[in-house]
Design an enzyme around this catalytic site. Structure first.
Site, PDB file in Angstrom:
ATOM      1  N   ASP A  30     123.641  89.498   7.489  1.00 26.84           N
ATOM      2  CA  ASP A  30     124.820  88.641   7.356  1.00 26.84           C
ATOM      3  C   ASP A  30     124.363  87.196   7.162  1.00 26.84           C
ATOM      4  O   ASP A  30     123.453  86.718   7.845  1.00 26.84           O
ATOM      5  CB  ASP A  30     125.720  88.759   8.590  1.00 26.84           C
ATOM      6  N   ASN A  87     136.274  95.288  10.496  1.00 19.54           N
ATOM      7  CA  ASN A  87     137.540  94.558  10.400  1.00 19.54           C
ATOM      8  C   ASN A  87     138.351  95.123   9.237  1.00 19.54           C
ATOM      9  O   ASN A  87     137.824  95.300   8.139  1.00 19.54           O
ATOM     10  CB  ASN A  87     137.271  93.073  10.162  1.00 19.54           C
ATOM     11  N   GLY A  93     140.933  89.744  10.609  1.00 17.86           N
ATOM     12  CA  GLY A  93     140.026  88.723  10.093  1.00 17.86           C
ATOM     13  C   GLY A  93     139.142  89.188   8.960  1.00 17.86           C
ATOM     14  O   GLY A  93     138.117  88.565   8.678  1.00 17.86           O
ATOM     15  N   GLN A  94     139.528  90.287   8.312  1.00 16.09           N
ATOM     16  CA  GLN A  94     138.712  90.738   7.170  1.00 16.09           C
ATOM     17  C   GLN A  94     138.809  89.708   6.051  1.00 16.09           C
ATOM     18  O   GLN A  94     139.895  89.397   5.568  1.00 16.09           O
ATOM     19  CB  GLN A  94     139.200  92.107   6.663  1.00 16.09           C
ATOM     20  N   HIS A 100     133.113  97.094   5.084  1.00 11.51           N
ATOM     21  CA  HIS A 100     131.743  96.905   5.559  1.00 11.51           C
ATOM     22  C   HIS A 100     131.714  96.979   7.074  1.00 11.51           C
ATOM     23  O   HIS A 100     132.647  96.556   7.745  1.00 11.51           O
ATOM     24  CB  HIS A 100     131.171  95.553   5.099  1.00 11.51           C
ATOM     25  N   HIS A 102     130.025  95.620  10.383  1.00 15.36           N
ATOM     26  CA  HIS A 102     129.167  94.609  11.016  1.00 15.36           C
ATOM     27  C   HIS A 102     128.368  95.318  12.107  1.00 15.36           C
ATOM     28  O   HIS A 102     128.953  96.042  12.922  1.00 15.36           O
ATOM     29  CB  HIS A 102     130.012  93.539  11.724  1.00 15.36           C
TER      30      HIS A 102
HETATM   31  P1  AMP Z   1     134.707  90.052   7.291  1.00 13.99           P
HETATM   32  O1  AMP Z   1     135.290  88.743   7.744  1.00 13.99           O
HETATM   33  O2  AMP Z   1     134.805  91.154   8.318  1.00 13.99           O
HETATM   34  O3  AMP Z   1     135.250  90.454   5.936  1.00 13.99           O
HETATM   35  O4  AMP Z   1     133.152  89.800   7.153  1.00 13.99           O
HETATM   36  C1  AMP Z   1     132.550  89.234   6.050  1.00 13.99           C
HETATM   37  C2  AMP Z   1     131.131  88.894   6.445  1.00 13.99           C
HETATM   38  O5  AMP Z   1     130.371  88.730   5.263  1.00 13.99           O
HETATM   39  C3  AMP Z   1     130.993  87.614   7.261  1.00 13.99           C
HETATM   40  O6  AMP Z   1     130.322  87.887   8.496  1.00 13.99           O
HETATM   41  C4  AMP Z   1     130.178  86.697   6.359  1.00 13.99           C
HETATM   42  O7  AMP Z   1     129.290  85.878   7.073  1.00 13.99           O
HETATM   43  C5  AMP Z   1     129.445  87.704   5.481  1.00 13.99           C
HETATM   44  N1  AMP Z   1     129.074  87.205   4.153  1.00 13.99           N
HETATM   45  C6  AMP Z   1     129.834  86.526   3.276  1.00 13.99           C
HETATM   46  N2  AMP Z   1     129.153  86.265   2.149  1.00 13.99           N
HETATM   47  C7  AMP Z   1     127.926  86.806   2.320  1.00 13.99           C
HETATM   48  C8  AMP Z   1     126.747  86.854   1.526  1.00 13.99           C
HETATM   49  N3  AMP Z   1     126.703  86.308   0.299  1.00 13.99           N
HETATM   50  N4  AMP Z   1     125.649  87.482   2.020  1.00 13.99           N
HETATM   51  C9  AMP Z   1     125.682  88.030   3.263  1.00 13.99           C
HETATM   52  N5  AMP Z   1     126.756  88.029   4.066  1.00 13.99           N
HETATM   53  C10 AMP Z   1     127.865  87.407   3.605  1.00 13.99           C
END
Ligand code: AMP
Ligand code: ZN
Length: 114
Positions: A30, A87, A93-94, A100, A102
């Site tokens: 992440d 999420n 908060g997605q 994906h 976490h």
């Molecule tokens: P969500 O809010 O559950 O959709 O999570 C999205 C996650 O993607 C967040 O924890 C971000 O920090 C992560 N994220 C966004 N852009 C990137 C990226 N380019 N590379 C790696 N992680 C990312």
């Protein structure tokens, strides 16, 4: 070109720190870690949210969890414990609408998360 950032990462258009890649599953660090270990396990298929998981996707979900388990073992947090969060939708908060998992650990995780 896809507008989905994870599809662009999976295709190699956007750089990321790749931990795993096979026919069905991708895993990356992440970019904004919330714990000492924080990586994302992403099905290569563009599935927007859990609500969109079809019967044909059941195997992929299991494969994602197997990849998560393998990486937590490699990172040495398999015995100390870790949290897997998925999420789904705006109240959760997605922010990226490509499903994906976490995977977070390396410190005690608070519960409830809020
Ligand atoms: P969500 O809010 O559950 O959709 O999570 C999205 C996650 O993607 C967040 O924890 C971000 O920090 C992560 N994220 C966004 N852009 C990137 C990226 N380019 N590379 C790696 N992680 C990312
Ligand atoms: Zn996508």
């Amino acid at each position: 070109m896809s507008e989905c950032i994870f599809c662009r990462i999976i295709s190699g258009d956007v750089k990321s720190n790749v931990l795993h890649s096979d026919d069905d599953v991708f895993a990356i660090e992440d970019i904004n870690p919330q714990a000492p270990v924080h990586f994302l396990v992403i099905p290569k298929k563009h599935i927007p949210t859990t609500i969109d998981i079809g019967e044909e996707d059941h195997n992929i979900m299991g494969l994602c969890l197997s990849v998560a388990n393998r990486i937590v073992s490699e990172k040495g947090i398999d015995t100390s414990g870790f949290r897997i969060v998925l999420n789904s939708g705006s109240d959760a908060g997605q922010s990226i609408h490509h499903l994906h998992f976490h995977v977070m650990g390396g410190r005690p995780m608070k519960w409830p998360p809020g």
